[in-house]
Structure formats: structure tokens, C-alpha cells
Write a protein that holds these residues in place. Structure first.
Motif, short mmCIF file in Angstrom:
data_model
loop_
_atom_site.label_atom_id
_atom_site.label_comp_id
_atom_site.label_asym_id
_atom_site.label_seq_id
_atom_site.Cartn_x
_atom_site.Cartn_y
_atom_site.Cartn_z
N ALA A 28 0.83 -1.21 0.00
CA ALA A 28 0.00 0.00 0.00
C ALA A 28 0.86 1.26 0.00
O ALA A 28 0.55 2.24 -0.69
CB ALA A 28 -0.93 -0.01 1.22
N GLU A 29 1.97 1.24 0.76
CA GLU A 29 2.84 2.41 0.82
C GLU A 29 3.52 2.65 -0.52
O GLU A 29 3.66 3.80 -0.97
CB GLU A 29 3.88 2.25 1.93
N THR A 30 3.94 1.58 -1.17
CA THR A 30 4.55 1.71 -2.50
C THR A 30 3.57 2.35 -3.48
O THR A 30 3.92 3.28 -4.22
CB THR A 30 5.00 0.34 -3.01
N ALA A 31 2.33 1.87 -3.48
CA ALA A 31 1.32 2.41 -4.39
C ALA A 31 1.05 3.88 -4.09
O ALA A 31 0.89 4.70 -5.01
CB ALA A 31 0.03 1.59 -4.27
N ALA A 50 11.31 4.23 -11.07
CA ALA A 50 11.12 3.41 -12.26
C ALA A 50 9.68 2.93 -12.37
O ALA A 50 9.10 2.87 -13.47
CB ALA A 50 12.08 2.23 -12.24
N ARG A 51 9.08 2.58 -11.24
CA ARG A 51 7.69 2.13 -11.26
C ARG A 51 6.74 3.29 -11.53
O ARG A 51 5.69 3.11 -12.15
CB ARG A 51 7.32 1.47 -9.93
N ALA A 52 7.11 4.48 -11.09
CA ALA A 52 6.23 5.63 -11.25
C ALA A 52 6.17 6.13 -12.68
O ALA A 52 5.08 6.46 -13.18
CB ALA A 52 6.66 6.76 -10.31
N VAL A 53 7.31 6.21 -13.36
CA VAL A 53 7.33 6.82 -14.69
C VAL A 53 7.86 5.90 -15.78
O VAL A 53 7.91 6.28 -16.95
CB VAL A 53 8.16 8.13 -14.67
N ASP A 107 23.14 17.08 -0.79
CA ASP A 107 22.16 16.00 -0.85
C ASP A 107 20.82 16.41 -0.25
O ASP A 107 19.83 15.67 -0.37
CB ASP A 107 22.69 14.74 -0.16
N GLY A 108 20.74 17.62 0.36
CA GLY A 108 19.46 18.13 0.82
C GLY A 108 18.63 18.75 -0.28
O GLY A 108 17.44 18.99 -0.10
N ALA A 109 19.22 19.03 -1.44
CA ALA A 109 18.50 19.68 -2.53
C ALA A 109 17.77 18.65 -3.39
O ALA A 109 18.33 17.62 -3.74
CB ALA A 109 19.48 20.48 -3.39
N ALA A 110 16.53 18.93 -3.72
CA ALA A 110 15.74 18.02 -4.55
C ALA A 110 14.43 18.69 -4.92
O ALA A 110 14.03 19.69 -4.31
CB ALA A 110 15.46 16.71 -3.81
N ASP A 111 13.77 18.13 -5.91
CA ASP A 111 12.43 18.59 -6.29
C ASP A 111 11.35 17.79 -5.59
O ASP A 111 10.25 18.29 -5.36
CB ASP A 111 12.24 18.49 -7.81
N LEU A 112 11.63 16.53 -5.28
CA LEU A 112 10.72 15.73 -4.48
C LEU A 112 11.51 14.70 -3.69
O LEU A 112 12.59 14.28 -4.13
CB LEU A 112 9.65 15.04 -5.33
N LYS A 113 10.99 14.32 -2.52
CA LYS A 113 11.68 13.40 -1.61
C LYS A 113 10.71 12.28 -1.24
O LYS A 113 9.91 12.41 -0.31
CB LYS A 113 12.18 14.15 -0.37
N PRO A 114 10.76 11.17 -1.95
CA PRO A 114 9.73 10.14 -1.81
C PRO A 114 9.71 9.41 -0.48
O PRO A 114 8.68 8.85 -0.10
CB PRO A 114 10.06 9.16 -2.95
N ARG A 173 1.70 9.63 -5.72
CA ARG A 173 2.10 11.00 -5.43
C ARG A 173 3.19 11.49 -6.38
O ARG A 173 3.17 12.65 -6.81
CB ARG A 173 2.59 11.12 -3.98
N ILE A 174 4.15 10.64 -6.71
CA ILE A 174 5.20 11.04 -7.65
C ILE A 174 4.57 11.43 -8.99
O ILE A 174 4.90 12.47 -9.58
CB ILE A 174 6.22 9.90 -7.86
N ARG A 175 3.66 10.62 -9.47
CA ARG A 175 3.00 10.91 -10.75
C ARG A 175 2.21 12.21 -10.69
O ARG A 175 2.26 13.02 -11.63
CB ARG A 175 2.09 9.74 -11.13
N GLU A 176 1.49 12.40 -9.59
CA GLU A 176 0.69 13.63 -9.44
C GLU A 176 1.58 14.86 -9.46
O GLU A 176 1.28 15.84 -10.16
CB GLU A 176 -0.10 13.58 -8.14
N GLU A 177 2.67 14.83 -8.69
CA GLU A 177 3.53 16.00 -8.59
C GLU A 177 4.32 16.24 -9.86
O GLU A 177 4.55 17.39 -10.25
CB GLU A 177 4.47 15.85 -7.39
#
Length: 333
Positions: free
Chosen positions: A14-17, A54-57, A210-217, A22-26
Motif C-alpha cells: 500500500a505504501e509503495t502504491a 522506475a515504477r512511477a514513470v 544532498d538536501g536539494a531536490a524537487d521531491l523526496k519520496p 504522489r510522484i506521478r501527481e507531482e
């Protein structure tokens, strides 16, 4: 509340899904990017983030960067190669040593080390270790050296030398992030950050590194839970079995030596207990610690939140700039 390691159990499917959704939405919403870039270190956090990406996109829209340098372990790069090949994602391997040499990373570091160990010639394996926090005392950093004869020496670091060594080695994380954003801009991709909750909460990252990112899954997941996802995602055994390290200094160094008061599985439970108002006496019972040591762990959690709050700050404006989007609550990038 009865504290047990089971409080960290989650439903990995469930957490993976949920994360993938959320990755796809953002990505298609606020970010408006067509794929994902991330640095792969050979550890479980970046491994899980790569698999989720990889699973998201789709693997064809993920680019992994392997960025070793002279002090990093060859095993880390080997595990990274194994991971990206198994996931079927594209990757580039870039040795960042020449860049670090040119910018002065090793020179600045070695100058500070030589002031503590005058015989140091730039070749002795070394690492930084922290002491005091697990006993509830003030934190102090020590420099541990291995001489050419194989003897270990250590010395407490004066503040100036400590700051210079950390500032110099932070070039490593910042150089890697520069490469990630170059390829993200080139491909119109978003950059994935890989901190887990323990690292994110306690400020264990380099600002603009390593603190910089556009999203942090996985920033909401305790390290123990990241390993649960790694099992569910069937990451290579070498990734799942790898012990967390900083992979920054030339002597092997666990994260609990450098920053955290306890090994990750105990530190996860301590942070969860602190967040849920569990008395320190109960933590002491579960972890088989002296009650004073458990109180010291809670104090260290509070101290790290205070001292690393700067890491999470977005740039501070003198006043609100009308017409520009609302400032993010935290901007550790």
C-alpha cells in the motif's frame, strides 16, 4: 503506550502504491517535468528511490548517476551498477575526483587535518567520529587516523578544524547535486532526493548538496521502513544487506559514528518514541539502556533539531514578494 519494534511495521504494498501515485501527481502537476534524475550511492535509500521512480514513470524516463570519488568505497559503485542494471534504468558513471581536486576539496581538508596531526601527508586513511551524545553529554568530534604502520590515532577536533573539514567534504555532496541538476535541466526531468525520515528530521544532509531536490519520496519513512520497502521491491541482496555508511571519508564510517547516537534500527525506535510521547524510561527498557542514557538520546534528538534547523530554511526574504508563489514551509535545497 507499550513500545515494541512492531510500531514501525507498515503495509509495503500500500505504501509503495501511495508513493508512486504522489510522484506521478507531482511530476505532472506542480513540477511539470517529464522524468526523474537521482544519484545512486549503492545504499538502500537511493535504491528504494530508484525502484519507486522506475515504477512511477517507467525505467526509460529515469536517469541514475553514479558519482564516485577517491574516498568512496568501490563496493558502493559496484552495488549501484548492479541496481541500475537490474532495474533497467539508464545511468551515467562520473568520477568527480578531478572536480573536487580543482575546487580545493582535498587541499582544504588536508590543511585542517595537518594542523591536528602535523605528520599527516594527505595519504593516511581517516574519519570523523562523534562522542558524548549517547551519554547525554555535549557532542564532540574526534579525528581518527590510521598511520602508514597501521596504528590508529585520534584527537579531539578544535572547532575551526572541524568546521573546515566538514565544509571541504561538503563539496562532495554539492558537486554531485550540481551534476544531477545539469542532467535534470538537460532532459526536463525532476531531481529526486533520497533522505529517510531519520536523516530528514535530524538534519543529516548538506544544504544545497544532498538536501536539494524537487521531491523526496521517502522522507516520511523511518530507515527500518525503507528496508521493508526494499524487501517488497525485491532490490538486490547486496543493497538490502548493506550497512548505512557516510561513504565520505577514507576509513569505513558508520552513520552512528559520525552523527546519530545509536544504530539506525534503535535510533528509529527512539525517534518514533520521542515523536509519540513515550517516556524515556520505556525506551530504556526496550533498548536495554540505562535510564540516563535514554534521557540523553531524547535530549540529543531535541538538540539536533535545534542546531540543524538552518538546514531546512528556505531563503529568507525581507518582505513578501507579491505575485510569487507562497514560500514553502521548508526548503532544504
Amino acid at each position: 503506550m507499550v513500545l515494541t519494534p512492531g510500531v514501525l511495521d507498515l503495509d509495503p504494498e500500500a505504501e509503495t502504491a501511495r508513493i508512486i501515485r504522489r510522484i506521478r501527481e507531482e511530476l505532472g502537476g506542480r513540477l511539470r517535468r517529464r522524468g526523474l534524475v537521482l544519484g545512486v550511492s549503492g545504499g538502500v535509500d537511493s535504491g528504494v528511490c530508484a525502484a519507486l521512480s522506475a515504477r512511477a514513470v517507467g525505467p526509460q524516463r529515469v536517469l541514475a548517476l553514479l558519482m564516485p570519488e577517491t574516498d568512496s568505497s568501490p563496493d558502493s559503485t559496484r552495488r549501484g551498477r548492479e541496481l541500475v542494471r537490474e532495474l533497467g534504468i539508464g545511468f551515467l558513471e562520473v568520477d568527480i575526483t578531478p572536480t573536487l581536486e580543482a575546487i580545493g576539496c582535498y587541499r582544504w581538508r588536508d590543511e585542517a587535518i595537518a594542523r591536528v596531526f602535523p605528520g599527516y601527508d594527505g595519504t593516511w586513511p581517516h574519519k570523523l567520529v562523534i562522542r558524548g551524545h549517547s551519554e547525554g553529554r555535549l557532542n564532540h568530534f574526534f579525528l581518527v587516523m590510521e598511520t602508514p604502520e597501521g596504528h590508529r590515532k585520534e584527537a579531539r577536533l578544535p572547532l575551526h578544524e572541524y568546521l573546515q573539514i566538514v565544509a571541504a567534504t561538503s563539496f562532495k555532496q554539492r558537486t554531485r547535486k550540481t551534476l544531477e541538476y545539469f542532467h535534470a535541466d538537460r532532459l526536463n526531468y525532476a531531481v529526486v532526493g533520497t533522505p529517510n525520515r531519520l536523516e530528514y528530521d535530524q538534519g543529516f544532509f548538506v544544504k544545497l548538496g544532498d538536501g536539494a531536490a524537487d521531491l523526496k519520496p521517502i522522507a516520511h519513512l523511518y530507515k527500518t521502513q525503507v528496508y521493508q520497502l526494499a524487501d517488497h521491491l525485491k532490490l538486490p541482496g547486496s543493497i538490502r544487506d548493506a550497512q548505512p555508511t557516510t561513504d565520505t571519508y577514507s576509513l569505513p564510517q558508520g552513520q552512528d559514528e559520525f552523527f546519530f547516537a545509536l544504530p539506525y534500527h534503535q535510533m528509529d525506535l527512539a525517534l518514533w518514541a520521542y515523536n509519540h510521547g513515550v517516556p524515556s524510561e520505556e525506551l530504556a527498557r526496550v533498548l536495554e539502556l540505562d535510564p540516563g542514557a535514554a534521557r540523553g538520546i531524547y535530549s540529543d534528538i531535541e538538540a539536533k533539531r535545534r542546531t540543524t534547523s538552518y538546514q531546512h530554511l528556505a531563503p529568507i526574504l525581507m518582505e513578501r514578494v507579491e505575485g510569487v508563489g507562497k514560500q514553502a514551509e521548508s526548503g532544504d535545497s
